[in-house]
Write a protein that holds these residues in place. Structure first.
Motif, PDB file in Angstrom:
ATOM      1  N   ALA A 172       0.826  -1.207   0.000  1.00 18.99           N
ATOM      2  CA  ALA A 172       0.000   0.000   0.000  1.00 18.99           C
ATOM      3  C   ALA A 172       0.857   1.253   0.000  1.00 18.99           C
ATOM      4  O   ALA A 172       0.526   2.254  -0.649  1.00 18.99           O
ATOM      5  N   VAL A 173       1.979   1.211   0.716  1.00 20.63           N
ATOM      6  CA  VAL A 173       2.879   2.364   0.764  1.00 20.63           C
ATOM      7  C   VAL A 173       3.638   2.499  -0.554  1.00 20.63           C
ATOM      8  O   VAL A 173       3.920   3.610  -1.011  1.00 20.63           O
ATOM      9  N   SER A 174       3.967   1.359  -1.173  1.00 16.48           N
ATOM     10  CA  SER A 174       4.728   1.349  -2.429  1.00 16.48           C
ATOM     11  C   SER A 174       3.892   0.669  -3.512  1.00 16.48           C
ATOM     12  O   SER A 174       4.145  -0.479  -3.892  1.00 16.48           O
ATOM     13  N   LYS A 216       2.585  -5.644  -5.077  1.00 19.93           N
ATOM     14  CA  LYS A 216       2.144  -6.414  -6.236  1.00 19.93           C
ATOM     15  C   LYS A 216       3.100  -6.274  -7.410  1.00 19.93           C
ATOM     16  O   LYS A 216       3.277  -7.208  -8.201  1.00 19.93           O
ATOM     17  N   TRP A 217       3.723  -5.088  -7.527  1.00 15.74           N
ATOM     18  CA  TRP A 217       4.591  -4.881  -8.685  1.00 15.74           C
ATOM     19  C   TRP A 217       5.822  -5.779  -8.655  1.00 15.74           C
ATOM     20  O   TRP A 217       6.495  -5.943  -9.673  1.00 15.74           O
ATOM     21  N   MET A 218       6.107  -6.403  -7.498  1.00 10.46           N
ATOM     22  CA  MET A 218       7.216  -7.347  -7.452  1.00 10.46           C
ATOM     23  C   MET A 218       6.818  -8.708  -8.022  1.00 10.46           C
ATOM     24  O   MET A 218       7.681  -9.543  -8.295  1.00 10.46           O
ATOM     25  N   ASN A 222       2.942 -11.788  -2.659  1.00  7.19           N
ATOM     26  CA  ASN A 222       3.113 -11.369  -1.261  1.00  7.19           C
ATOM     27  C   ASN A 222       4.216 -12.115  -0.517  1.00  7.19           C
ATOM     28  O   ASN A 222       4.311 -12.001   0.700  1.00  7.19           O
ATOM     29  N   SER A 223       5.039 -12.881  -1.215  1.00 10.53           N
ATOM     30  CA  SER A 223       6.090 -13.608  -0.525  1.00 10.53           C
ATOM     31  C   SER A 223       7.387 -12.790  -0.529  1.00 10.53           C
ATOM     32  O   SER A 223       7.430 -11.647  -0.950  1.00 10.53           O
ATOM     33  N   TYR A 224       8.461 -13.423  -0.080  1.00 10.47           N
ATOM     34  CA  TYR A 224       9.725 -12.723   0.116  1.00 10.47           C
ATOM     35  C   TYR A 224      10.293 -12.206  -1.200  1.00 10.47           C
ATOM     36  O   TYR A 224      10.203 -12.861  -2.234  1.00 10.47           O
ATOM     37  N   PRO A 225      10.899 -11.025  -1.170  1.00 11.06           N
ATOM     38  CA  PRO A 225      11.449 -10.457  -2.402  1.00 11.06           C
ATOM     39  C   PRO A 225      12.630 -11.258  -2.925  1.00 11.06           C
ATOM     40  O   PRO A 225      13.438 -11.782  -2.154  1.00 11.06           O
ATOM     41  N   VAL A 226      12.715 -11.350  -4.252  1.00 13.33           N
ATOM     42  CA  VAL A 226      13.851 -11.994  -4.916  1.00 13.33           C
ATOM     43  C   VAL A 226      14.861 -10.941  -5.351  1.00 13.33           C
ATOM     44  O   VAL A 226      16.073 -11.157  -5.274  1.00 13.33           O
ATOM     45  N   ASP A 227      14.370  -9.789  -5.789  1.00 13.70           N
ATOM     46  CA  ASP A 227      15.226  -8.671  -6.183  1.00 13.70           C
ATOM     47  C   ASP A 227      15.697  -7.947  -4.928  1.00 13.70           C
ATOM     48  O   ASP A 227      15.077  -6.996  -4.459  1.00 13.70           O
TER      49      ASP A 227
END
Length: 855
Positions: A172-174, A216-218, A222-227
């Protein structure tokens, strides 16, 4: 999850007033609920806004004590003053918790009542704040009133709360890469998420920041970031704005629970923690003064997930380890010991442990709990507060400060109108009474005593005095405990002074009594036991901790080929097929923005947790990583010989930075399971209990969806049992479900399944669907696998799944679990079935075992 846990507020002398208002005639709204914290012995005026007509110009009321018994106190007015749309009451209260019942219309016993709380307690001296006492508040999501947010924060500050745990939605923030929405619309409050942080900063109440889920843009569900470079950039942008309000940063919420981890194993979580440790430690704009980085946030203790997190060097990248528990005070010590025992095998056996969620819910559907449930909730929350201190917990966060309904339960520590419940009152008393006390042992009571816990504490500046916290666990008016030593002072759970009826007993009405003793008298009595199991934990927690070493700029990540390796919360699973050429990819990421880094990567494998053997044909490799870059190492690895030796295998990936004095790269440890033949698995699991699944008569086939006209028939085969399932009405996989049950043969001792590790099952399902298993305890308390256990392709498959992989079945049709874990002592039956993708299916089972760890 937003968990269910109640927060201990702060300060000793608690008083709560309950005003009963017939809501059919009128409704009162408190004005500035922080003013419902009053100072004992001083006049205080409580004010309400009248929302409707119907209240007389003055109304009588009845004053009651902590247990709801009417009392008469000098100087208390007889009426509530009402003028126009305002009502007020000026009164002077002693220490303690009270209730006031106000009939606002016909003054009959049947009048509906509205309840308010007033806590009479001295304001805590903030210069003496004890870091131990915190609260899980979640005001960002749970409190929609901007005015009430301010009031609750002021209550916490006045009470002596050291830290308030919050949440924010990263997505929501990003909302898009490079775009920011600091108000976070989900909050639906003017100023939103950032505005709340500014209030915290202004009111000088530090925040333990927490989040879970990715934007969502990742594209990560909703799981852990890869980037990792992109993720840490985002987090640094947030930190640079909100850092002034922070007193700590907790990475994720309950990563060992499938709901928040999205069925990712701990190696995916820890890589993100390592990256944040580097980013935060090396950003001069954010952390001129370092704040604690907290990791774990475990939903209870799960042995395999915890061990995997520790092998992935979680404790090398955090300042404190956190977990959640909703157990009873009596069982809290056992949970602390599980984590301390696990940490003992790491480089940081004395790492600080925080309990960042713990609470005791009451029955929802009402604005405030009935007295009996309020008493029990307050006793549980306060009991865990003193028990956590005795077992060496560094910080504790009762859940949850605002009114919060979750299903049929409510975890709030204030009423819906925002004024105190008993739980926040007694927690406040605990803060004032126990602040800065040290645990010195237990008071010995006779075996038949009703006392369940009897911890003894001392305060450094009063060495001649000892504080006994006497806990029976049962609130009961008139209850006493035999006790023949002289006492200096007695107080109830809410901080009110108590009077001893005679020299041989102590009052125990609240289920918890504070007893001050002369230390010399206590020592001469010989009843102080100093070598307790709790003391061992307390001492271990106070051993010097080495702290986390410097963070590494290079992070190792496991990037699986999902055609051959499927993610799992507890363990990653290799799909059926050959084990001699598994694609295995590791990414090395350099987060340093200024310098290139040269790294050498090597692999080893072995039985789960014991990876020490080099993998044939996989030599170490060296690469120089430019600033802010990554490189993927890809191998085809042969794991067949390792699975010939063990049912689960660990691959350990080590990285070494070139050059002297370089920080250590955190170890990457990947746990893998493979589908092996039943005979091979039986060779490993020599101790096992067979469930007689081939006997169709032993199965209960009633457990099929009636909503869609479900029918299930058991068919006896020579070496298996088959369940033919059909649904007569339209539906989908959520309503096409069938889970036949079978009783577990037990010896009756209750401990016959102690130490069992998992379930071994051989089965096949004809048509597509999600295949799950359930464990059923008494009272219809169920635990289930969140992921499909095997392919539904008509072929036979043999799988092992750990019992701790099962999560609580939260459907409203099933009973709540006071233990909140899959303890096998209460296991009565198991179920195995399918959520079918179509209206007909067949489930066939040949073998089902409960198994113990391989020898």
């Amino acid at each position: 999850m937003i968990s269910c846990a109640n927060r201990r507020m702060a300060a000793v002398l608690a008083a709560v007033l309950v005003f009963c208002v017939p809501t059919t005639h009128a409704s009162l709204t408190p004005v500035d609920t922080e003013t419902f914290f009053v100072t004992p012995g001083e006049p205080a005026t409580l004010r309400w806004k009248l929302d409707r007509d119907g209240i007389p110009a003055s109304a009588t009321f009845t004053l009651s004590n902590y247990h709801g018994t009417p009392v008469n106190l000098p100087g208390i007015p007889e009426t509530l003053s009402v003028k126009d749309d305002r009502a007020e009451l000026t009164l002077t209260l002693p220490e303690g918790y009270f209730e006031i019942s106000v009939p606002l219309a016909d003054n009959t016993p049947d009048s509906p009542r509205q309840t308010f709380g007033v806590m009479s307690i001295a304001a805590f001296d903030r210069s003496q704040t004890d870091p131990y006492f915190c609260l899980d508040s979640v005001l960002t999501w749970l409190e929609r009133s901007a005015k009430q947010r301010v009031s609750l924060i002021r209550m916490m500050r006045r009470a002596g709360v050291a830290l308030s745990r919050e949440r924010f939605s990263w997505g929501a923030v990003s909302p898009a890469r490079g775009e920011w929405n600091w108000s976070e619309p989900k909050a639906r409050v003017k100023g939103g998420t950032e505005g709340l942080r500014k209030i915290y900063e202004r009111e000088q109440m530090p925040v333990l920041e927490c989040f879970h889920g990715t934007p969502k843009w990742m594209g990560l569900n909703n799981s852990y970031p890869v980037d990792l470079p992109g993720a840490t950039d985002d987090m640094l942008t947030i930190a640079r704005r909100w850092r002034p309000s922070w007193g700590g940063f907790e990475v994720w919420n309950e990563p060992n629970a499938g709901l928040f981890a999205k069925n990712r194993a701990m190696d995916q979580y820890t890589a993100f923690v390592h990256a944040l440790a580097w980013a935060f430690d090396n950003d001069g704009q954010v952390f001129g003064q370092k704040i604690p980085l907290v990791g774990g946030s475990f939903a209870g203790y799960h042995k395999n997930a915890t061990a995997n997190a520790f092998r992935n060097d979680l404790l090398q990248s955090v300042d404190a380890l956190s977990y959640h528990t909703y157990t009873t005070p009596q069982k809290l010590e056992a949970g602390v010991r599980e984590f301390r025992d696990a940490a003992r095998h790491t480089a940081r056996p004395g790492i600080p442990i925080w309990i960042t969620e713990t609470g005791s819910p009451w029955t929802g559907g009402v604005d405030r709990p009935v007295i009996d449930e309020d008493l029990v909730s307050a006793l549980s929350i306060t009991g865990k507060a003193f028990e956590g201190r005795a077992t060496g917990i560094e910080r504790i966060f009762p859940f949850v400060t605002p009114w919060y309904a979750e299903g049929k339960r409510n975890f709030g520590m204030v009423g819906k109108e925002g004024t105190p419940l008993r739980s926040i009152a007694t927690y406040a008393a605990a803060i004032r009474i126990l602040a800065h006390h040290d645990y010195i042992g237990d008071f010995r009571f006779p075996e038949k005593s009703p006392v369940q816990l009897s911890r003894v504490f001392t305060l450094a500046n009063t060495p001649g005095e000892a504080l006994l916290v006497l806990y029976t666990g049962v609130p009961k008016t008139g209850a006493t405990v035999s006790f023949d030593l002289p006492v200096r002072q007695l107080r109830g759970i809410d901080g009110r002074p108590l009077v001893r009826a005679d020299e041989k007993t102590l009052p125990a009405d609240d289920g918890l009594t504070y007893v001050w003793l002369d230390r010399a008298v206590l020592d001469r009595s010989g009843r102080l036991a100093t070598e307790t199991s709790a003391m061992a934990l307390y001492r271990e927690a106070r051993q010097p901790d080495t702290g986390r070493p410097p963070a590494s700029p290079v992070i190792l990540q496991f990037i699986p080929d999902e055609k051959r390796i499927k993610f799992g919360t507890e363990i990653n699973a290799i799909t059926p097929g050959s084990l001699d050429a598994i694609p295995f990819r590791i990414r090395a990421v350099n987060l340093d923005t200024r310098a290139a880094r040269t790294v050498t990567v090597s692999l080893a494998a072995g039985p789960r947790g014991k990876a020490a053997t080099p993998i044939p044909g996989v030599p170490s490799e060296t690469i120089t990583l430019p600033p802010r870059s990554g490189h993927d190492f890809t191998w085809q690895i042969d794991l067949k010989k390792f699975f010939d030796q063990s049912p689960q295998v660990t691959i350990r990936i080590n990285g070494i930075l070139a050059g002297d004095g370089q920080p250590a790269i955190r170890t990457l440890s990947v746990d893998l399971a493979a589908e092996l033949p039943l005979e091979t698995l039986r060779k490993f699991y020599t101790k096992r209990l067979e469930i007689p699944v081939r006997d169709a008569a032993k199965w209960n086939t009633r457990y099929v969806s009636r909503k869609t006209g479900g029918e299930m028939q058991a068919v006896q085969n020579k070496d298996s049992v088959a369940f033919n399932i059909s649904f007569q009405k339209d539906g989908d996989s959520t309503s096409y479900w069938a889970y036949p049950r079978i009783a577990v043969p037990r010896t009756g001792s209750g401990d016959d399944l102690d130490g069992a590790e998992g379930i071994l099952v051989r089965a096949r399902v004809t048509f597509p669907g999600t295949i799950r298993a359930f464990l059923w305890k008494r009272n219809e308390i169920g635990y289930l696998t969140s992921q499909s256990l095997m392919p539904a392709d008509g072929e036979w498959h043999t799988v092992f799944f750990p019992i701790e992989r099962l999560g609580r079945d939260r459907s409203t049709s099933n009973a709540s679990d006071p233990v909140a874990k899959t303890d096998l002592g209460n296991l009565v039956s198991v179920a195995f079935g399918v959520n079918s993708d179509q209206h007909r299916n067949t489930v066939e089972i040949s073998d089902f075992y409960i198994v113990w760890p391989p020898q």
